[in-house]
Design a protein around this motif. Sequence first.
Motif, short mmCIF file in Angstrom:
data_model
loop_
_atom_site.label_atom_id
_atom_site.label_comp_id
_atom_site.label_asym_id
_atom_site.label_seq_id
_atom_site.Cartn_x
_atom_site.Cartn_y
_atom_site.Cartn_z
N UNK A 310 -3.28 -19.16 1.82
CA UNK A 310 -3.67 -19.37 3.23
C UNK A 310 -2.57 -20.15 3.97
N UNK A 311 -2.05 -21.18 3.31
CA UNK A 311 -0.97 -21.96 3.95
C UNK A 311 0.25 -21.09 4.21
N UNK A 312 0.56 -20.20 3.25
CA UNK A 312 1.73 -19.31 3.42
C UNK A 312 1.53 -18.42 4.64
N UNK A 313 0.34 -17.79 4.72
CA UNK A 313 0.09 -16.86 5.82
C UNK A 313 0.05 -17.59 7.17
N UNK A 323 9.27 -17.68 17.25
CA UNK A 323 10.34 -16.71 17.45
C UNK A 323 11.14 -16.40 16.20
N UNK A 324 10.62 -16.81 15.05
CA UNK A 324 11.37 -16.56 13.80
C UNK A 324 10.60 -15.59 12.92
N UNK A 325 11.23 -14.46 12.58
CA UNK A 325 10.59 -13.45 11.74
C UNK A 325 11.14 -13.58 10.33
N UNK A 326 10.38 -14.23 9.46
CA UNK A 326 10.85 -14.53 8.10
C UNK A 326 9.95 -13.84 7.09
N UNK A 327 10.36 -13.83 5.83
CA UNK A 327 9.49 -13.20 4.84
C UNK A 327 8.50 -14.23 4.29
N UNK A 328 7.39 -13.76 3.71
CA UNK A 328 6.36 -14.69 3.24
C UNK A 328 6.91 -15.73 2.25
N UNK A 329 7.87 -15.33 1.41
CA UNK A 329 8.48 -16.29 0.48
C UNK A 329 9.09 -17.46 1.26
#
Length: 368
Positions: A310-313, A323-329
């Motif tokens: 949940x924290x990751x999502x 404005x930052x599109x990052x991967x879940x990792x």
Amino acid sequence: MNLIDPKTKSAFDFNEPIWQSPLGNLLDIDFKAQFNQELIHNRPPNLWRYREAIPIPLEVELVSLQEGFTPLLDLSFDGIRVGIKQEQLFSTGSYKDRGATVLMTQVKSLGIKKVIQDSSGNAGCAIAAYSALANIDCTIYLQKETSPNKIIQMESYGAHIQYIDGTREDVAAATILAAKFHYYASHSWNPFFMQGTKTFAYEVCEQLGWKAPDAVVLPGGNGTLLLGCYIGFKDLMAAGIIQKLPKLIAVQAANCAPLFVEWNKGKVSIQPNGETTLAEGIAIANPIRLSQMLESVEETKGMVLTVTEEEIAETWRECGKKGFYIEPTSAATIAGLKQYLKNHTTETVISLFSGSGLKSSDKNKKML
Ligand SMILES: *Cc1c(COP(=O)(O)O)cnc(C)c1O
């Protein structure tokens, strides 16, 4: 300049094409990094500006895309200011290019014509790209579940893909077998990789005006950046540039947290719940350098944090709104950063966006 087996202290010639000791142990590199600040300032803004601190002889031709010196942005999370390195801006979309440029430079200078590598994605992309640049044949061993965009990316660089049925550990085992016949350009085994990731520490230090931060919050998968930072900050200390090591804080997904268990001396046990994590890049159940990872956290008086799915999502969505599109990792590390900041509001803290969200669309979709 030697390859060293830290267990037996045996030394091996730097130019032997080996990635582990004859006994099967890990190898490290014995090398004294040097920094000439005037030379460094006069060079282009990429990681090879620290040329005398990287154990590649000066006459060797580099396999480089002039990568590195990523921006250190001043951002704020929960109202607290932190420095975030933009490691998602590397050519292949993650900080793995730091390790790949140094490792593949060494591989090319050894005259090796073919490498193999296993990866949950980004390390494979980086080794594939730099193999292409070096004109070296490259095969990547993968699980079928790897993000399809990462596989397409590896294929675009001309890499061969070998699918292995089973877990991430099964993939690693199959690669070790194949490595009896081919050079293993491994980000976890091969010590040259960490000689590239260590430039993260150099850049942070230079960008802070040649000062060390109080703490650096890092991903804790195979620990290639964690160990790179450990080596890099120690290099800076040995050279008299900084006076103390920053605390190294490793972040793991609660669903896959071997370092967290180790750091708690087994007092905390995590029952494997059979669930995977969105953070595929740190889903490493048996990191090969686990004891070194622990040493890096303990010696710097750092800590290991775990984050829930949940924290990751939630953190991933928060980064998107900034404005930052990052991967879940990458969001996992930032979720750990947010935990850390709660109790350390006055420190100079550095963290990073480790990889771009553009290639993990399949996983991102589930977090919208
Ligand atoms: C590889 C990777 C990590 C994990 O790093 P380790 O060096 O394995 O600890 C984190 N984020 C991204 C985007 C990665 O590619």
